[in-house]
Scaffold this active site. Structure first.
Site, mmCIF file in Angstrom:
data_model
loop_
_atom_site.group_PDB
_atom_site.id
_atom_site.type_symbol
_atom_site.label_atom_id
_atom_site.label_comp_id
_atom_site.label_asym_id
_atom_site.label_seq_id
_atom_site.Cartn_x
_atom_site.Cartn_y
_atom_site.Cartn_z
ATOM 1 N N GLU A 144 0.814 -1.225 0.000
ATOM 2 C CA GLU A 144 0.000 0.000 0.000
ATOM 3 C C GLU A 144 0.845 1.272 0.000
ATOM 4 O O GLU A 144 0.841 2.053 0.959
ATOM 5 C CB GLU A 144 -0.961 0.020 1.188
ATOM 6 C CG GLU A 144 -2.054 -1.020 1.071
ATOM 7 C CD GLU A 144 -3.054 -0.953 2.227
ATOM 8 O OE1 GLU A 144 -2.769 -0.305 3.235
ATOM 9 O OE2 GLU A 144 -4.128 -1.564 2.093
ATOM 10 N N GLU A 330 -6.827 -7.712 -0.552
ATOM 11 C CA GLU A 330 -7.293 -7.787 0.834
ATOM 12 C C GLU A 330 -8.778 -7.435 0.844
ATOM 13 O O GLU A 330 -9.149 -6.307 0.537
ATOM 14 C CB GLU A 330 -6.527 -6.795 1.724
ATOM 15 C CG GLU A 330 -5.035 -7.061 1.770
ATOM 16 C CD GLU A 330 -4.289 -6.074 2.675
ATOM 17 O OE1 GLU A 330 -4.938 -5.353 3.460
ATOM 18 O OE2 GLU A 330 -3.053 -6.026 2.584
ATOM 19 N N HIS A 381 -9.072 -6.690 14.689
ATOM 20 C CA HIS A 381 -9.391 -6.819 13.257
ATOM 21 C C HIS A 381 -9.733 -8.277 12.986
ATOM 22 O O HIS A 381 -8.922 -9.163 13.192
ATOM 23 C CB HIS A 381 -8.170 -6.401 12.441
ATOM 24 C CG HIS A 381 -8.439 -6.225 10.973
ATOM 25 N ND1 HIS A 381 -8.873 -7.238 10.158
ATOM 26 C CD2 HIS A 381 -8.321 -5.134 10.180
ATOM 27 C CE1 HIS A 381 -9.007 -6.776 8.923
ATOM 28 N NE2 HIS A 381 -8.680 -5.503 8.915
HETATM 29 C C1 GAL Z 1 -4.492 -2.741 5.017
HETATM 30 C C2 GAL Z 1 -3.082 -3.265 5.135
HETATM 31 C C3 GAL Z 1 -3.030 -4.533 5.955
HETATM 32 C C4 GAL Z 1 -3.838 -4.384 7.210
HETATM 33 C C5 GAL Z 1 -5.243 -4.014 6.841
HETATM 34 C C6 GAL Z 1 -6.182 -3.880 8.014
HETATM 35 O O1 GAL Z 1 -4.502 -1.385 4.737
HETATM 36 O O2 GAL Z 1 -2.524 -3.525 3.878
HETATM 37 O O3 GAL Z 1 -1.686 -4.829 6.274
HETATM 38 O O4 GAL Z 1 -3.265 -3.428 8.034
HETATM 39 O O5 GAL Z 1 -5.232 -2.778 6.177
HETATM 40 O O6 GAL Z 1 -7.476 -3.536 7.612
#
Ligand code: GAL
Length: 648
Positions: A144, A330, A381
């Site tokens: 990111e 993700e 999370h």
């Molecule tokens: C994303 C990131 C992940 C994790 C995720 C949590 O932005 O790439 O590593 O932190 O968010 O929602």
């Protein structure tokens, strides 16, 4: 190519004894992909030069033996603490001149040559070791870029690199640039801002009042180029040692660098989709909308990024611009931890989000993360599994999708009837000179996208470098602030209805207001003779319905008016197939204007109920219900979180 599923896994965070079991459960679930490694630098190199690759060798072997395909991430988003001892000045600086500290991630400045060298070193080691590994089927660079406001840095390293960049941007005799050309281009005569040489030029922070917009624009372009160069350095190394495709996972509404430019160096664009987190912290929804969609997410924000990143994916082979390879790397699996409020998705939403990505042409959807971590920043999370290994929402819903995929068609991308141009440079220019509080290019483009989707249309997002608009019935370029002459010609020559304005073609490439006045569009006969920004409490009502909010232009010229305000001022004009809109239309105004343009273009539209969206792939029409209740549609009743796939 089959539509596939995957997950993000951190073997270094779990006991070795459970790796086999984890891998077997992933494979049983029907997952194809497992992304690993992107934060593992301290486990690969605990002290400088002390390399520990055995655990990664083993993890890849275990996952591969279970039949999974590995996406290997480079760990450059998380430089170890010892890196700072080696390179104390590698930290990015914020606009106030404060160094960003160690203790989370992304603590580096893209312009630091020492850190770039370290990245090259670790990427070379990884690519040498795993470039031909049969289980490593794809790569991810870093993680990111730009997330947590990290693309722009006001460090000493950035200043030195910026001066070099300017010398190249304004070339002169020998190795030095042409400072007189820079002074002229920026209009430095204003306020006696002339420079005698490039080494006098600072970064545009901490000035007494606003810096010269041309100076800021140059810095924003430079900052974007630094991200592109950083990424390219990794890609070049990987490509020399591996044939596996290289990807990067972009974020939602991170616009500080030109993703089309990084995308040109990569094989696959991926992005990280967190619908509920985004609704709370970056959609720009009202509190009432946030409440309404709290457990479903905004109905258009994810889809917009799906279409954007499809265009960021490099078009290859027979694919045309706007149709590259792309994934969701993700996918939000349950509640996240980082938004102001973190509700759980309604049952079925994880499945809906997954199918929505496939409907927009994704090759793969991977869930973040396999198991919830009981330690550190993201302990609240959700994962596909709870911290105790018991299956959670995303596990069950991925299982449902995996079963449905068995008899679903392959990945399909087809040209949409509508094209919407998106330009990172315009986003920067609007940010530098919004002219009214809260006015944003991103929001303007998203508002047009929403209006199109409410009419049931599928949309291709295209980069501003597009010149071939063949096959589109409708092309939109709202707010595209710099429009080169050959783009004007291409839009004039195409067969589509074209909608431009507000603020389209309003500046030249150096941020100067052109004369003749904008948009200076051949054959259009429209001149913006004055512009104003409007307070949120002073909308201008249009005759026939809808209003202009935020931004209003006074139009002069010969083209016939197609929208007027209630008191008779011309708000939009049309000549031939080009319409100029001289204001920021609200939802009702855009609905009116776009419905009319669709009629002129011969496009069939739908009158979709609130929360319902449609997407066509060429062989299938998908219906999605984002509303928190069942909805009746012409395709039947859609239950809560309902997805209907109809062959067409
Ligand atoms: C994303 C990131 C992940 C994790 C995720 C949590 O932005 O790439 O590593 O932190 O968010 O929602």
């Amino acid at each position: 190519m089959k539509r596939t599923l995957g997950t993000c896994y951190y073997p270094e965070q779990w006991p070795r004894a459970i790796w086999e079991d984890d891998a077997a459960r992933m494979a049983d679930l029907g997952l194809t992909w497992v992304r690993i490694g992107e934060f593992a630098w301290t486990r690969l190199e605990p002290t400088p030069g002390e390399l520990r690759f055995d655990w990664l060798d083993e993890a890849i072997a275990v996952l591969g033996a279970a039949g999974l395909r590995v996406v290997l991430g480079t760990p450059t988003a998380t430089p170890p603490r010892w890196m700072l001892t080696r390179h104390p000045d590698m930290l990015a600086m914020d606009a106030e001149g404060r160094a960003r500290r160690f203790g989370s991630r992304r603590h580096y400045c893209f312009s630091h040559p020492g850190y770039l060298g370290e990245c090259r070193r670790i990427v070379t080691l990884l690519a040498e070791r795993y470039g031909r590994n049969p289980h490593v089927a794809a790569w991810q660079t870093d993680n990111e870029y730009g997330c947590h406001d990290t693309a722009i840095s006001y460090s000493d390293a950035a200043r030195a690199a910026f001066r070099g960049w300017l010398r190249r941007a304004y070339p002169g005799a020998g190795n030095d640039g042409d400072i007189a050309a820079l002074n002229r281009a920026w209009g430095n005569v204003f306020w006696s801002m002339d420079y005698a040489g490039f080494d006098e030029i600072d970064l545009p922070n901490l000035t007494v009042t606003e810096p010269n917009p041309a100076h800021v624009l140059a810095f924003r372009r430079f900052s974007s180029d630094q991200v592109v160069a950083f990424n390219r350095a990794q890609v070049d190394i990987i490509r020399s040692l591996s044939d596996a495709p290289v990807s990067h996972n972009y974020m939602g509404r991170v616009t500080e660098f030109d993703h089309f430019a990084t995308g040109a160096d990569l094989d696959i664009a991926t992005w990280d989709s967190y619908p509920l987190g985004f609704l709370e912290d970056r959609v720009g929804a009202t509190p009432a909308q946030q409440r309404h969609y709290a457990r479903q997410g905004d109905p258009d924000f994810q889809a917009f990024h799906h279409d954007l990143y499809r265009a960021v994916g490099r078009a290859q082979g027979a694919h045309r611009q706007g149709h590259g390879r792309w994934w969701v790397m993700e996918q939000q699996p349950g509640p996240v931890n980082w938004a102001p409020y973190n509700p759980a998705p309604l049952p079925g939403m994880v499945r809906l989000w997954t199918w929505e990505a496939f409907a927009h042409g994704a090759e793969a959807v991977c869930y973040f993360r396999w198991r919830q971590a009981p330690f550190a920043q993201e302990q609240l999370h959700a994962g596909m599994l709870r911290p105790d290994g018991v299956a959670a929402q995303a596990f069950h819903e991925a299982e449902a999708v995996a079963a449905e995929l068995a008899d679903a068609p392959d990945v399909a991308q087809t040209q949409a009837p509508v094209a919407l141009v998106f330009d990172y440079g315009s986003e920067w220019m609007w940010q530098i000179q919004p002219h009214g509080a809260g006015l944003s290019y991103f929001d303007l483009v998203l508002a047009h996208y929403r209006a199109l989707r409410r009419l049931g249309l599928s949309v291709d997002i295209l980069p501003p470098t597009t010149r071939d608009f063949a096959g589109y019935a409708l092309v939109l370029a709202p707010g595209l602030i710099v429009v080169p002459e050959d783009l004007k010609s291409a839009l004039n020559a195409c067969n589509a209805q074209v909608l431009i304005g507000p603020r389209t073609a309003a500046r030249d490439a150096d941020f100067t207001l052109p004369v003749p006045l904008p948009p200076d569009w051949p054959g259009l006969g429209v001149t913006v003779s004055r512009l104003e920004s409007l307070r949120p409490d002073m909308p201008v009502t249009l005759a026939g319905g809808g209003a202009v909010t935020g931004w209003l232009e006074q139009l002069e010229g010969t083209a016939p008016a197609v929208l007027t305000s209630e008191d008779g001022a011309v708000v939009a004009q049309r000549a031939g197939h080009v319409t100029y809109m001289g204001g920021w239309g609200d939802a009702a105004a855009l609905h009116r204007l776009l419905s009319e343009l669709c009629d002129l273009a011969g496009l069939e539209t739908l009158d979709l109920p609130e929360g319902v969206r449609v997407r066509d792939t060429g062989t299938e029409r998908f219906w999605f219900n984002h509303a928190p209740h069942p909805v009746d549609t012409v395709a039947g009743t859609l239950p809560v979180a309902g997805v209907r796939r109809v062959a067409i």
